[in-house]
Design an enzyme around this catalytic site. Structure first.
Site, mmCIF file in Angstrom:
data_model
loop_
_atom_site.group_PDB
_atom_site.id
_atom_site.type_symbol
_atom_site.label_atom_id
_atom_site.label_comp_id
_atom_site.label_asym_id
_atom_site.label_seq_id
_atom_site.Cartn_x
_atom_site.Cartn_y
_atom_site.Cartn_z
ATOM 1 N N GLU A 35 0.871 -1.138 -0.029
ATOM 2 C CA GLU A 35 0.082 0.103 0.025
ATOM 3 C C GLU A 35 0.788 1.139 -0.011
ATOM 4 O OE1 GLU A 35 -2.466 -0.345 3.267
ATOM 5 O OE2 GLU A 35 -3.350 -2.472 2.684
ATOM 6 N N GLU B 140 -6.149 -10.688 -0.936
ATOM 7 C CA GLU B 140 -6.779 -10.545 0.284
ATOM 8 C C GLU B 140 -8.410 -10.710 0.069
ATOM 9 O OE1 GLU B 140 -5.513 -7.107 2.515
ATOM 10 O OE2 GLU B 140 -3.305 -7.478 1.955
HETATM 11 O O1 G3I Z 1 -4.106 -8.734 19.318
HETATM 12 C C1 G3I Z 1 -4.734 -7.695 19.731
HETATM 13 C C2 G3I Z 1 -5.443 -7.718 21.281
HETATM 14 O O2 G3I Z 1 -4.606 -8.276 22.099
HETATM 15 C C3 G3I Z 1 -6.090 -6.639 21.660
HETATM 16 O O3 G3I Z 1 -6.803 -6.867 22.753
HETATM 17 C C4 G3I Z 1 -7.108 -5.901 20.688
HETATM 18 C C5 G3I Z 1 -7.613 -4.721 20.939
HETATM 19 O O4 G3I Z 1 -8.204 -3.922 19.934
HETATM 20 O O5 G3I Z 1 -6.058 -5.774 19.430
HETATM 21 C C6 G3I Z 1 -5.624 -6.749 18.907
HETATM 22 O O6 G3I Z 1 -5.094 -6.563 17.716
HETATM 23 C C7 G3I Z 1 -5.671 -6.286 16.594
HETATM 24 C C8 G3I Z 1 -5.106 -7.150 15.650
HETATM 25 O O7 G3I Z 1 -5.626 -6.786 14.242
HETATM 26 C C9 G3I Z 1 -5.659 -8.651 15.797
HETATM 27 O O8 G3I Z 1 -6.785 -8.819 15.886
HETATM 28 C C10 G3I Z 1 -5.163 -4.780 16.243
HETATM 29 O O9 G3I Z 1 -6.068 -3.942 17.237
HETATM 30 C C11 G3I Z 1 -5.936 -4.524 14.909
HETATM 31 O O10 G3I Z 1 -5.585 -3.213 14.440
HETATM 32 C C12 G3I Z 1 -5.597 -5.455 13.893
HETATM 33 O O11 G3I Z 1 -5.914 -5.339 12.524
HETATM 34 C C13 G3I Z 1 -5.499 -5.968 11.424
HETATM 35 C C14 G3I Z 1 -5.038 -4.761 10.383
HETATM 36 O O12 G3I Z 1 -4.642 -5.538 9.116
HETATM 37 C C15 G3I Z 1 -4.203 -3.784 10.929
HETATM 38 O O13 G3I Z 1 -2.893 -4.306 11.241
HETATM 39 C C16 G3I Z 1 -6.376 -6.757 11.000
HETATM 40 O O14 G3I Z 1 -6.366 -7.901 11.718
HETATM 41 C C17 G3I Z 1 -5.954 -7.520 9.541
HETATM 42 O O15 G3I Z 1 -6.803 -8.045 8.826
HETATM 43 C C18 G3I Z 1 -5.579 -6.132 8.559
HETATM 44 O O16 G3I Z 1 -5.139 -6.611 7.464
HETATM 45 C C19 G3I Z 1 -4.881 -5.777 6.315
HETATM 46 C C20 G3I Z 1 -3.703 -6.272 5.573
HETATM 47 O O17 G3I Z 1 -2.573 -6.319 6.460
HETATM 48 C C21 G3I Z 1 -3.446 -5.088 4.629
HETATM 49 N N1 G3I Z 1 -4.521 -5.024 3.717
HETATM 50 C C22 G3I Z 1 -5.621 -4.552 4.317
HETATM 51 C C23 G3I Z 1 -6.239 -5.690 5.466
HETATM 52 C C24 G3I Z 1 -7.431 -5.368 6.103
HETATM 53 O O18 G3I Z 1 -7.395 -4.118 6.678
#
Ligand code: G3I
Length: 335
Positions: free
Chosen positions: A133, A239
């Site tokens: 991105e 994705e």
């Molecule tokens: O693991 C912690 C947990 O311990 C905590 O209690 C909780 C509180 O919000 O957060 C958890 O972490 C989250 C993590 O996902 C695991 O579930 C983060 O807040 C959250 O920001 C994170 O979101 C991820 C996001 O990328 C940002 O990194 C999504 O799972 C993931 O599916 C998403 O993937 C992205 C790709 O990397 C790039 N393209 C878009 C795609 C969707 O947004």
């Protein structure tokens, strides 16, 4: 039930993304579904820089190691996601005490990071989303980021160079969303050409494929597949999902699950649109090498928390009970 990986065996690899560590992320029933249906796995979060190197020199590979063991044990094509992103990247990369770090220091850290992470999974990870991105959504060319600010325009080339050095045999992908859109597609082509001129190896372009019900840009997707392939790149759908809930405006604040009556017509339209997408992918099987869903089933989808938290979304081919949905049957032409 037919398996997706078998149904599309002569077309492309078929996969899903999930996060380590197992078994917290995938219980035995989910693992069984995964192994029955898919032959490639993408690390959803556990290889992002913030997860593997939260502080300079302190690497936390435990979750990624567990995922890599799973991939090795089951002979899965594992995709590493991602080495460079504006998101999930700790501030320390860009700081030198209180000051902004110099270009040289940030490059040194980026190289050390890429060598450590790519080097560790050499032989297990088959392909890396090297950069994720980096193209801007607005009229700008590259997205404003700390990488751009501290290193300059060549940060993408440097990342691809370091990844190639670290593992000359691993596939190197450039991954983005909306890069089927002609404006973003043209900026992506500009980037890819500049990388080629700089002598960088890029093997594949990843079209993320986060689509919305009734708004799938089929024509743009087909054009993009043809254009990126013509430029000499493998195309990967990296994705894939198809959101059925309202995405913008006050209606997006949806916290109550839809009733079966509300859901039924949406799932039928979703099935038709998924079938149309897969027939397009199949038509271009000579250009597409992998199709990966962003998560194995509805209960594990990031779409349950985006754009608002606490949604009950239904974007994938399997429901929360791990049952195949209408979309699964439409895609595989089975019943
Ligand atoms: O693991 C912690 C947990 O311990 C905590 O209690 C909780 C509180 O919000 O957060 C958890 O972490 C989250 C993590 O996902 C695991 O579930 C983060 O807040 C959250 O920001 C994170 O979101 C991820 C996001 O990328 C940002 O990194 C999504 O799972 C993931 O599916 C998403 O993937 C992205 C790709 O990397 C790039 N393209 C878009 C795609 C969707 O947004």
């Amino acid at each position: 039930m037919v398996a997706l990986k078998d149904f599309f065996a002569s077309d492309f690899l078929l996969g899903a993304a999930f996060d380590g560590p197992i078994p917290d992320r995938l219980n035995p029933a989910e693992q069984a579904l995964f192994l029955q249906q898919f032959n490639t796995l993408t690390a959803e979060n556990c290889l992002k820089p913030g997860r593997v190197q939260p502080e300079e020199g302190r690497f936390t590979f435990q979750d990624a190691d567990t995922l890599a063991d799973f991939a090795r044990t089951h002979h899965l094509h594992m995709v590493g996601h991602t080495l460079l992103w504006h998101n999930n990247c700790p501030e320390w990369f860009f700081k030198d005490g209180e000051k902004q770090a110099s270009r040289e220091l940030v490059l040194k850290r980026l190289r050390a990071h890429i060598h450590a992470v790519v080097g560790r999974y050499k032989g297990t990870i088959a392909g890396w989303d090297v950069c994720n991105e980096v193209i801007a959504d607005n009229e700008k060319y590259l997205r404003p980021s700390h990488w751009l600010e501290t290193i300059g325009d060549d940060f993408v080339a440097q990342a691809f160079r370091f990844a190639h050095e670290a593992d000359p045999n691993v596939l190197l992908h450039y991954n983005d969303y909306d890069n089927e859109n002609p404006i973003k597609r043209d900026k992506t082509l500009r980037l890819l050409r500049s990388l080629r001129e700089a002598g960088c190896r890029v093997d594949a372009v990843g079209l993320q494929g986060h689509f919305l019900l009734d708004k799938v840009p089929f024509g743009d997707v087909e054009d993009a597949i043809e254009i990126y392939a013509r430029e000499g790149y493998q195309v990967m759908i990296t994705e894939l999902d198809l959101d059925v809930l309202p995405f913008v405006g006050p209606e997006a604040e949806i916290t109550q699950p839809l009733s079966p009556e509300q859901l039924a017509p949406l799932l039928l339209r979703q099935a038709e649109q998924y079938a149309k997408l897969f027939s397009l992918f199949r038509k271009h099987r000579d250009k597409i090498t992998r199709v990966t869903f962003w998560n194995p089933h509805d209960g594990r989808s990031w779409r349950n928390n985006w754009p608002t938290k606490g949604r009950t979304n239904h974007p994938l081919l399997f429901d929360r009970e791990l049952r195949p949905k209408a979309a699964f049957y439409a895609v595989t032409g089975s019943s």
